[in-house]
Design a protein around this motif. Sequence first.
Motif, PDB file in Angstrom:
ATOM      1  N   LEU A 111      -0.647   3.376  -2.916  1.00  0.00           N
ATOM      2  CA  LEU A 111      -1.394   4.538  -2.515  1.00  0.00           C
ATOM      3  C   LEU A 111      -0.948   5.805  -2.409  1.00  0.00           C
ATOM      4  CD1 LEU A 111      -3.335   2.759   0.438  1.00  0.00           C
ATOM      5  CD2 LEU A 111      -4.049   3.116  -2.077  1.00  0.00           C
ATOM      6  N   GLU A 118       0.873  -1.376   0.068  1.00  0.00           N
ATOM      7  CA  GLU A 118      -0.059  -0.076   0.005  1.00  0.00           C
ATOM      8  C   GLU A 118       0.876   1.326   0.028  1.00  0.00           C
ATOM      9  OE1 GLU A 118      -2.486  -3.366   1.727  1.00  0.00           O
ATOM     10  OE2 GLU A 118      -0.568  -2.566   2.101  1.00  0.00           O
ATOM     11  N   ALA A 169      -1.069   7.100   1.746  1.00  0.00           N
ATOM     12  CA  ALA A 169      -1.521   5.898   2.678  1.00  0.00           C
ATOM     13  C   ALA A 169      -1.703   6.712   3.828  1.00  0.00           C
ATOM     14  CB  ALA A 169      -0.521   5.102   2.494  1.00  0.00           C
ATOM     15  N   CYS A 227       4.909   5.887   5.954  1.00  0.00           N
ATOM     16  CA  CYS A 227       3.918   4.709   5.856  1.00  0.00           C
ATOM     17  C   CYS A 227       5.122   3.394   5.797  1.00  0.00           C
ATOM     18  CB  CYS A 227       3.277   4.713   4.523  1.00  0.00           C
ATOM     19  SG  CYS A 227       2.419   3.087   3.918  1.00  0.00           S
TER      20      CYS A 227
END
Length: 235
Positions: A123, A119, A126, A134
């Motif tokens: 993303l 992710e 995120a 992240c």
Amino acid sequence: MGLRMRHMLQAAFLCCLLVVAVHSCPQSCKKCSGPENNQCEECRAGWILHEKTCVDIDECDTERGICPSNNYCFNTEGSFKCRDCDPACVGCMGSGPARCRKCASGYKLTGSKCLDIDECSELVLACHSLDEICANTMGSFRCECAKGFIRKDGVCVRQQQPSFQEKGLFEDIKDDEVEVLQQMFFGVVLCALATLAAKGDMVYTSVFMGAVAAMAGYWLSDRGERLLDNFLKEK
């Protein structure tokens, strides 16, 4: 007589064991005509009789091997076991991420396997806060505070640095420096005595003042550099 009776009992016991071993049935047989696998007359649960031989039943291919959701059937001798599917799976037909019926949340089908979604790279944002970083995990991700920040009441706040209190020039004198100062002091005394012995001769007086200035300047400049280095490190 007692010893002879003991030997007779031991011999009888061994004969009984031999008879039992000769006439015992294989593990899969409930009734048999002999100890061989092909001499079975009736099988135990989990086996089926085929040409006087008890053959294991694969319960996983029958309705007997029904397992709960997100489990798969694993056949064993005379029975079966239900084992957990891989964390990447929602329902499976066997072990591993390649036997999934469907990929779990946080995983996607890549080739023939359900693999973790990163992710943090897929993303755009995120983690919503600019002070968070992240960190990808298996099947998910987490937001960690950036360096110099700590989490407080659910948000990342800047960590307060300890206040720097500048030390005085003579506050943290070490033992080895005390020894140097003592040597300097004795040197000054000796120079003073030499100057007095020279009856105020200007040459000796100049040498004395130069020596004192050199020793004091060396020590103070050395400590000054260390204090400056410590100050710059704290900054």
